[in-house]
Design a protein around this motif. Sequence first.
Motif, PDB file in Angstrom:
ATOM      1  N   ILE A 313      22.854  14.298  13.299  1.00  0.00           N
ATOM      2  CA  ILE A 313      22.644  13.787  11.947  1.00  0.00           C
ATOM      3  C   ILE A 313      23.876  14.047  11.092  1.00  0.00           C
ATOM      4  O   ILE A 313      24.696  14.931  11.380  1.00  0.00           O
ATOM      5  N   THR A 314      24.003  13.259  10.036  1.00  0.00           N
ATOM      6  CA  THR A 314      25.028  13.484   9.024  1.00  0.00           C
ATOM      7  C   THR A 314      24.518  12.908   7.717  1.00  0.00           C
ATOM      8  O   THR A 314      23.499  12.207   7.682  1.00  0.00           O
ATOM      9  N   MET A 315      25.231  13.169   6.618  1.00  0.00           N
ATOM     10  CA  MET A 315      24.808  12.678   5.310  1.00  0.00           C
ATOM     11  C   MET A 315      25.949  11.942   4.633  1.00  0.00           C
ATOM     12  O   MET A 315      27.115  12.328   4.736  1.00  0.00           O
ATOM     13  N   SER A 316      25.608  10.865   3.930  1.00  0.00           N
ATOM     14  CA  SER A 316      26.598  10.042   3.234  1.00  0.00           C
ATOM     15  C   SER A 316      26.765  10.518   1.803  1.00  0.00           C
ATOM     16  O   SER A 316      26.030  11.386   1.313  1.00  0.00           O
ATOM     17  N   HIS A 317      27.712   9.899   1.088  1.00  0.00           N
ATOM     18  CA  HIS A 317      27.935  10.240  -0.311  1.00  0.00           C
ATOM     19  C   HIS A 317      26.707   9.956  -1.168  1.00  0.00           C
ATOM     20  O   HIS A 317      26.495  10.600  -2.198  1.00  0.00           O
ATOM     21  N   LYS A 319      23.712  10.495  -0.386  1.00  0.00           N
ATOM     22  CA  LYS A 319      22.658  11.413   0.051  1.00  0.00           C
ATOM     23  C   LYS A 319      21.678  10.760   1.015  1.00  0.00           C
ATOM     24  O   LYS A 319      20.565  11.264   1.220  1.00  0.00           O
ATOM     25  N   ASP A 320      22.056   9.646   1.621  1.00  0.00           N
ATOM     26  CA  ASP A 320      21.285   9.088   2.722  1.00  0.00           C
ATOM     27  C   ASP A 320      21.567   9.911   3.969  1.00  0.00           C
ATOM     28  O   ASP A 320      22.724  10.263   4.243  1.00  0.00           O
ATOM     29  N   LEU A 321      20.518  10.212   4.717  1.00  0.00           N
ATOM     30  CA  LEU A 321      20.668  10.945   5.973  1.00  0.00           C
ATOM     31  C   LEU A 321      20.720   9.945   7.119  1.00  0.00           C
ATOM     32  O   LEU A 321      19.836   9.085   7.248  1.00  0.00           O
ATOM     33  N   TYR A 322      21.766  10.020   7.948  1.00  0.00           N
ATOM     34  CA  TYR A 322      21.935   9.127   9.089  1.00  0.00           C
ATOM     35  C   TYR A 322      21.573   9.888  10.358  1.00  0.00           C
ATOM     36  O   TYR A 322      22.100  10.969  10.614  1.00  0.00           O
ATOM     37  N   VAL A 323      20.668   9.312  11.145  1.00  0.00           N
ATOM     38  CA  VAL A 323      20.128   9.974  12.327  1.00  0.00           C
ATOM     39  C   VAL A 323      20.424   9.120  13.554  1.00  0.00           C
ATOM     40  O   VAL A 323      20.027   7.956  13.624  1.00  0.00           O
ATOM     41  N   ALA A 324      21.120   9.694  14.530  1.00  0.00           N
ATOM     42  CA  ALA A 324      21.448   8.983  15.773  1.00  0.00           C
ATOM     43  C   ALA A 324      20.337   9.184  16.793  1.00  0.00           C
ATOM     44  O   ALA A 324      19.732  10.258  16.869  1.00  0.00           O
ATOM     45  N   GLU A 325      20.102   8.144  17.587  1.00  0.00           N
ATOM     46  CA  GLU A 325      19.058   8.207  18.607  1.00  0.00           C
ATOM     47  C   GLU A 325      19.634   8.580  19.967  1.00  0.00           C
ATOM     48  O   GLU A 325      20.684   8.069  20.371  1.00  0.00           O
ATOM     49  N   ASP A 326      18.914   9.459  20.654  1.00  0.00           N
ATOM     50  CA  ASP A 326      19.169   9.725  22.064  1.00  0.00           C
ATOM     51  C   ASP A 326      18.207   8.841  22.846  1.00  0.00           C
ATOM     52  O   ASP A 326      17.026   9.155  22.989  1.00  0.00           O
ATOM     53  N   GLY A 327      18.711   7.710  23.329  1.00  0.00           N
ATOM     54  CA  GLY A 327      17.861   6.779  24.042  1.00  0.00           C
ATOM     55  C   GLY A 327      17.180   5.804  23.109  1.00  0.00           C
ATOM     56  O   GLY A 327      17.799   5.265  22.186  1.00  0.00           O
ATOM     57  N   ASP A 328      15.853   5.573  23.318  1.00  0.00           N
ATOM     58  CA  ASP A 328      15.070   4.559  22.627  1.00  0.00           C
ATOM     59  C   ASP A 328      15.840   3.238  22.668  1.00  0.00           C
ATOM     60  O   ASP A 328      16.271   2.810  23.735  1.00  0.00           O
ATOM     61  N   ASN A 329      16.080   2.602  21.520  1.00  0.00           N
ATOM     62  CA  ASN A 329      16.819   1.340  21.553  1.00  0.00           C
ATOM     63  C   ASN A 329      18.204   1.467  20.934  1.00  0.00           C
ATOM     64  O   ASN A 329      18.757   0.509  20.392  1.00  0.00           O
ATOM     65  N   MET A 330      18.767   2.676  21.012  1.00  0.00           N
ATOM     66  CA  MET A 330      20.176   2.927  20.674  1.00  0.00           C
ATOM     67  C   MET A 330      20.506   2.502  19.243  1.00  0.00           C
ATOM     68  O   MET A 330      21.385   1.684  18.989  1.00  0.00           O
ATOM     69  N   GLU A 331      19.808   3.128  18.306  1.00  0.00           N
ATOM     70  CA  GLU A 331      20.042   2.843  16.897  1.00  0.00           C
ATOM     71  C   GLU A 331      20.549   4.087  16.171  1.00  0.00           C
ATOM     72  O   GLU A 331      20.320   5.213  16.595  1.00  0.00           O
ATOM     73  N   ILE A 332      21.245   3.852  15.064  1.00  0.00           N
ATOM     74  CA  ILE A 332      21.437   4.864  14.040  1.00  0.00           C
ATOM     75  C   ILE A 332      20.592   4.432  12.861  1.00  0.00           C
ATOM     76  O   ILE A 332      20.729   3.313  12.362  1.00  0.00           O
ATOM     77  N   THR A 356      25.846   9.663  19.637  1.00  0.00           N
ATOM     78  CA  THR A 356      26.200  11.046  19.310  1.00  0.00           C
ATOM     79  C   THR A 356      27.312  11.074  18.256  1.00  0.00           C
ATOM     80  O   THR A 356      27.954  10.070  17.970  1.00  0.00           O
ATOM     81  N   GLY A 357      27.535  12.268  17.708  1.00  0.00           N
ATOM     82  CA  GLY A 357      28.724  12.523  16.907  1.00  0.00           C
ATOM     83  C   GLY A 357      28.837  11.770  15.604  1.00  0.00           C
ATOM     84  O   GLY A 357      29.945  11.473  15.158  1.00  0.00           O
ATOM     85  N   VAL A 358      27.712  11.463  14.940  1.00  0.00           N
ATOM     86  CA  VAL A 358      27.786  10.704  13.684  1.00  0.00           C
ATOM     87  C   VAL A 358      28.484  11.535  12.617  1.00  0.00           C
ATOM     88  O   VAL A 358      28.146  12.698  12.385  1.00  0.00           O
ATOM     89  N   ALA A 363      36.298   9.873   2.558  1.00  0.00           N
ATOM     90  CA  ALA A 363      36.066   8.874   1.518  1.00  0.00           C
ATOM     91  C   ALA A 363      34.669   8.281   1.595  1.00  0.00           C
ATOM     92  O   ALA A 363      34.193   7.671   0.630  1.00  0.00           O
ATOM     93  N   GLY A 364      34.016   8.425   2.735  1.00  0.00           N
ATOM     94  CA  GLY A 364      32.667   7.918   2.888  1.00  0.00           C
ATOM     95  C   GLY A 364      32.557   6.444   3.182  1.00  0.00           C
ATOM     96  O   GLY A 364      31.462   5.871   3.081  1.00  0.00           O
ATOM     97  N   ASP A 365      33.673   5.815   3.580  1.00  0.00           N
ATOM     98  CA  ASP A 365      33.614   4.373   3.854  1.00  0.00           C
ATOM     99  C   ASP A 365      33.787   4.037   5.334  1.00  0.00           C
ATOM    100  O   ASP A 365      33.818   2.855   5.702  1.00  0.00           O
ATOM    101  N   ARG A 366      33.885   5.067   6.183  1.00  0.00           N
ATOM    102  CA  ARG A 366      33.988   4.854   7.629  1.00  0.00           C
ATOM    103  C   ARG A 366      33.061   5.834   8.336  1.00  0.00           C
ATOM    104  O   ARG A 366      33.074   7.034   8.044  1.00  0.00           O
ATOM    105  N   LEU A 367      32.273   5.311   9.267  1.00  0.00           N
ATOM    106  CA  LEU A 367      31.340   6.116  10.040  1.00  0.00           C
ATOM    107  C   LEU A 367      31.781   6.133  11.494  1.00  0.00           C
ATOM    108  O   LEU A 367      32.038   5.088  12.089  1.00  0.00           O
ATOM    109  N   TYR A 368      31.859   7.337  12.073  1.00  0.00           N
ATOM    110  CA  TYR A 368      32.243   7.505  13.473  1.00  0.00           C
ATOM    111  C   TYR A 368      31.031   7.951  14.289  1.00  0.00           C
ATOM    112  O   TYR A 368      30.171   8.690  13.802  1.00  0.00           O
ATOM    113  N   PHE A 369      30.975   7.517  15.531  1.00  0.00           N
ATOM    114  CA  PHE A 369      29.944   7.937  16.469  1.00  0.00           C
ATOM    115  C   PHE A 369      30.357   7.496  17.865  1.00  0.00           C
ATOM    116  O   PHE A 369      31.288   6.697  18.027  1.00  0.00           O
TER     117      PHE A 369
END
Length: 391
Positions: A313-317, A319-332, A356-358, A363-369
């Motif tokens: 997981i990680t958080m954006s500017h 305050k949205d929480l971004y959650v990566a999936e292990d499996g399922d249908n491969m969503e963040i 993984t690795g979100v 600057a909050g304008d690029r997301l890595y994973f």
Amino acid sequence: MDRRWLLRTGVVATGAVAFGGSLWRSAMAAPAMPGPSPYGPLRAADGNGLRLPEGFRSRIVARSGVKVPGTSYTWHYNPDGGATFATYTENGWIYVSNAEIEAPRGGASAIRFAGDGRILGAYSILTGTDRNCAGGPTVVGRRDTSARWLSGEEVSRGQIWECDPRGQRAAVARPAMGKFTHEAAAVDPVRQVVYLTEDRTDGCFYRFRPTTFPDLSTGVLEVLCSSSTTTGPVTWKRVPDPSASGTSTRYQVAGVQRFNGGEGCWYEDDVCYFTTKGDNRVWAYRAATSELGLLYDDDLTVSGTPLRGVDNITMSHSKDLYVAEDGDNMEICVITPAGVVATFLQLEGHAGSELTGVAFNPAGDRLYFSSQRGVNGAGGVTFEVYGPFRR
């Protein structure tokens, strides 16, 4: 009350509650529920296999076993937990990534970016360790040369390794933080503690209190204890033997609360959020009141939830929480401050892998994973998504 405290004060034992009407309005808060994404629907997959909202685009910044573009450094296999660190030069940042590979091939690597996103270099920051899964940064969002990456070994009696994201100082093991199946770490700079998750079906949630913060060489390891199996007030008790020389840390203290497969962890505004993959929950510990609550539980949502297999997981500017999936249908997926859970992106063609690795750039304008194992297990792929993220 802080709008991020989107938690119920309790959960019934059956896990079946009707969230609506006066109950919904009168509750302190409630677990996040599926709803429309603040970014709108996903478009068709782009050339990298990513389905993204309107206005966003992607690029691949690294592939396992291949030199990082513009560098002579070969990217590691099984990329897992990651974070970014601001740099003083080029107004840029560094993205670090763990290698979840058995010893002695585990470790962590880094990619250095210029302010315009150009790749300036890549290098190793940790080698010779065992199944480095998740971790966490010691400093978030500011330029600080003291910032470190805490890399956790996901093995029995694994350790936390304190790593220099710039690669200028050798990584150092921190055994005082406990020897157990480490996953993620999150630093609370206000109370000067580090929260730690444990990836076991009967795992615990820990905090480490350094003797002299931010020096992590000595201190006290504590474990969360509660009379409940879900939410409510909690206490902390000292772990007698963090080295686990005779007994595993999770069995040394009576009255601990068990967590089914601790994964990602993030601290923000007095709250430490963490995930448990075994029961597909996102928890939140509110440090100011020493209370534990549930931000998300797919057993308590309406049908059609997009989020399963919660992991990093990680958080954006915003305050949205971004959650990566292990499996399922491969969503963040994103969990908004309004308590809505929705899909942000989906990766196609990578069945059998995990996301993984979100991590956001400063600057909050690029997301890595990363897709840890890539297409048909051929090797990990690390992505960047750029666009109009909420502020």
